[in-house]
Write an enzyme that holds these catalytic residues in place. Structure first.
Site, short mmCIF file in Angstrom:
data_model
loop_
_atom_site.label_atom_id
_atom_site.label_comp_id
_atom_site.label_asym_id
_atom_site.label_seq_id
_atom_site.Cartn_x
_atom_site.Cartn_y
_atom_site.Cartn_z
N ASN A 299 0.71 -1.73 -0.28
CA ASN A 299 0.05 -0.33 0.11
C ASN A 299 0.74 1.15 -0.19
O ASN A 299 1.73 1.07 0.35
CB ASN A 299 -0.89 -0.14 1.46
N GLU A 357 -3.40 -1.02 -2.06
CA GLU A 357 -3.82 0.10 -2.19
C GLU A 357 -2.87 1.65 -2.18
O GLU A 357 -1.99 1.76 -2.29
CB GLU A 357 -4.15 0.71 -0.70
C1 GCO Z 1 -4.83 1.53 5.46
C2 GCO Z 1 -6.02 1.13 5.23
C3 GCO Z 1 -7.63 2.01 4.74
C4 GCO Z 1 -7.91 3.46 4.57
C5 GCO Z 1 -6.40 3.72 3.44
C6 GCO Z 1 -6.61 5.58 4.08
O1 GCO Z 1 -4.22 2.05 4.54
O2 GCO Z 1 -4.96 3.20 5.93
O3 GCO Z 1 -5.71 -0.32 4.62
O4 GCO Z 1 -8.01 0.95 5.07
O5 GCO Z 1 -8.42 3.39 4.11
O6 GCO Z 1 -5.20 3.05 3.30
O7 GCO Z 1 -6.04 5.55 4.64
#
Ligand code: GCO
Length: 463
Positions: A299, A357
Site C-alpha cells: 500500500n 492500495e
Molecule cells: C490504510 C487502510 C485503509 C485506509 C486507507 C486510507 O491504509 O490505512 O488499509 O483502510 O482507509 O489507507 O487511509
C-alpha cells in the site's frame, strides 16, 4: 505491463474493507469489533461519526457489484469482517456471516471479477481484545481458527488471500500512538503485537495452503519512502531509524532472518525494550514467519520526510512548499511509489507484488457537483499509475493495481469526513455517484493507456 481486465497477468482493481463499508453492525449475528468500541468513545473519531451504518454495503452489495462491473475492474479487494464470522472471537462460526461472503464471492465470480480477500483488516472481535488482543500470544491460535473457518468455506473459489492489512498501522497506531483502536499507548506492547501478527501470518499461510490450494497468498505492508530533511548526520540517521521501524522491522522477518539489529538497538535506546533480547520471540518463530508466500501486497500513499526529534526519535515533518497535500495532509509524491517498489524488489525479491492500495482524499467543494469533479484525484491516480508502470518496465514484478477506494467510506479515526472514493456516497440517502475519477479509471481499464483516459467526461452515462 498489460492493462486490460481480460489479461490474466495484471489486475486492475479497487479496494474496500468490511468495517469501512458494511454497516449493519448488529445484524446477521455480527459481534462487536474493537473499532465499534473505539468509535463509541467520545473524541476518538474526528467528526463524531461511527461505522454502524457506513455505506450500508451489507444490504446494498449487489448494487455495489454493479458499480464494479461498470468500472470494468478485473479484481475487487475486500475484507471479511472477523466479528461477523466469530462474534465472540471463538467457538462456532456464525452461519449468516459465512453465507453473506459466500454469496458475495459467487456473484463476483459470476461477473468475471476476481475476489482478492483480506482476512484481517483491523476489525478484531472485541471479545479477543478483552483477553489482551494482539499483545497476547494466544492470538496466533485465535487467528488460525478464524482463517481455517473462512478458508474451509471459501477456499475453493478465492484465488488471492491476504492475511493481515498493514501490521504497522495495527501495532503502531493502535498500541503505541493510541490513535486507532484499541487506543493503547505502550511502545513495548506494540513490538509484541508486531511479532504476534507476523507469527500468525506464517501460521495462516500454512492453513490457507491446505484449504485453498492453488490460491496466491500474501500479506500487505504499508510502505513509505523515507527522506532525511537535510544532509546532516543526525537527520540521515533519523531517516535510517524511521525506515528501520516502519519498513525493515516488518519486511526483514518476512523475507530475511529476524528483526534488523540496528532497529533493535534503536528500540532499546528509546526505552521500548529493556535490552536486545526480545522476550516475546520463541525458538522457531522466524521459520514460521518466513513461510514462503506468493506475493507481497504494497500500500502506498506518500513519503516521509524526517529529522531528528528532540527526544532522539525520528520526527516526520511536512516540508513541501511546492508539492500538493491531500485532505489527509499527505504529500502527493508519486516518485516515492517508484522508490518503494524498486527498493522492495531489490532488497526482498517477493515473487510478485500487487499495489493493493493507492489513492487520495480531497475535500469536496460547496455544491454537490463540486464533489463529482475531482481533477486532483485524477492527477494523483494518473501520476501514481505512471510511476507503477515505470517500475514494472524496469523489472519490478508488479501484477496488479488497486485504487483505494471504490467509494467514500468510514475513514477510521477521521470518520466520514475524509473521502477517498471513485464514487461519491451521500451517507444520508446512500446514493452512490461516480466522480470524474471513476470515469477516468474506467477509461484506463478499457483502453489500457493512462494518457488516453479523458479527464472531461462528465456527460457520459452513469451506472
Ligand atoms: C490504510 C487502510 C485503509 C485506509 C486507507 C486510507 O491504509 O490505512 O488499509 O483502510 O482507509 O489507507 O487511509
Amino acid at each position: 505491463m498489460s492493462a486490460h481486465r481480460k489479461t490474466d497477468d495484471f489486475m486492475w482493481g479497487v479496494a474496500t474493507s468490511a468495517q469501512q463499508i458494511e454497516g449493519a453492525f448488529a445484524e446477521g449475528g455480527r459481534g462487536q469489533s474493537i473499532w465499534d468500541r473505539y468509535a463509541s468513545t467520545p473524541n476518538h473519531i474526528l467528526d463524531g461519526s461511527d461505522s454502524r451504518s457506513a455505506c450500508d454495503h451489507f444490504h446494498r452489495w449487489q448494487n455495489d457489484i454493479e458499480l464494479l462491473e461498470w468500472l470494468g475492474v478485473g479484481a475487487y479487494r475486500l475484507s471479511i469482517s472477523w466479528p461477523r464470522i466469530l462474534p465472540t472471537g471463538s467457538g462456532n462460526a456464525n452461519a449468516a456471516g459465512l453465507d453473506f461472503y459466500d454469496a458475495l464471492i459467487d456473484r463476483l465470480l459470476a461477473c468475471g471479477i476476481q475476489p482478492f480477500v483480506t482476512l484481517n483488516h483491523w476489525d478484531l472481535p472485541q471479545a479477543l481484545q478483552d483477553q489482551g488482543g494482539w499483545t497476547s500470544r494466544s492470538m496466533v491460535n485465535a487467528f488460525a481458527d478464524y482463517v481455517a473457518i473462512v478458508s474451509r468455506r471459501l477456499g475453493d473459489r478465492v484465488g488471492h488471500w491476504v492475511t493481515h492489512n498493514e501490521p504497522w498501522c495495527i501495532a503502531h497506531l493502535g498500541y503505541q500512538e493510541g490513535v486507532h483502536a484499541p487506543g493503547l499507548r505502550d511502545p513495548g506492547a506494540s513490538l509484541k503485537v508486531v511479532h504476534h501478527l507476523l507469527l500468525s501470518h506464517g501460521r495462516a499461510i500454512e492453513i490457507l495452503r491446505g484449504y485453498s490450494p492453488g490460491a496466491q497468498l500474501g500479506i500487505v505492508h504499508l510502505a513509505t519512502s523515507v527522506h532525511p530533511v537535510s544532509d546532516s548526520d543526525a537527520d540521515r540517521d533519523a531517516a535510517r531509524q524511521l525506515d528501520g521501524a516502519f519498513n525493515r522491522w516488518y519486511l526483514d522477518p518476512l523475507y530475511r532472518d529476524g528483526y534488523p539489529e540496528d532497529a533493535i538497538a534503536d528500540h532499546v535506546g528509546l526505552g521500548h525494550l529493556a535490552n536486545s533480547d526480545l522476550p516475546f520471540v520463541q525458538s522457531g518463530d522466524f521459520e514460521i514467519i518466513r513461510t514462503p508466500t506468493d506475493f507481497l501486497g504494497v500500500n502506498y500513499y506518500s513519503r516521509s520526510v524526517v529529522k531528528r526529534g528532540p527526544t532522539g526519535a525520528p520526527l516526520a515533518i511536512q516540508v513541501v512548499p511546492d508539492h500538493e497535500l491531500t485532505a489527509m495532509g499527505w504529500e502527493v509524491y508519486p516518485q516515492g511509489l517508484h522508490e518503494v517498489l524498486t527498493r522492495i524488489h531489490a532488497d526482498y525479491r517477493p515473487a510478485r507484488i500487487y499495489l493493493t492500495e493507492n489513492g487520495a482524499a480531497y475535500d469536496d467543494g460547496p455544491s454537490p457537483s463540486d464533489s463529482l469533479s475531482d481533477p486532483r484525484r485524477v492527477d494523483y491516480l494518473r501520476t501514481h499509475v505512471a510511476a507503477a508502470q515505470q517500475s514494472a518496465a524496469e523489472g519490478v514484478p508488479l501484477h496488479g493495481y488497486f485504487v483505494w477506494s471504490l467509494m467514500d467510506n468510514f475513514e477510521w479515526a477521521q470518520g466520514l469526513s475524509k473521502r477517498f472514493g471513485l464514487f461519491h456516497v451521500d451517507f444520508e440517502t446512500q446514493r452512490r455517484t461516480p466522480r470524474e475519477s471513476a470515469f477516468w479509471y474506467r477509461d484506463l481499464i478499457s483502453s489500457g493507456a493512462v494518457d488516453s483516459a479523458s479527464r472531461h467526461v462528465q456527460t457520459r452515462r452513469s451506472p
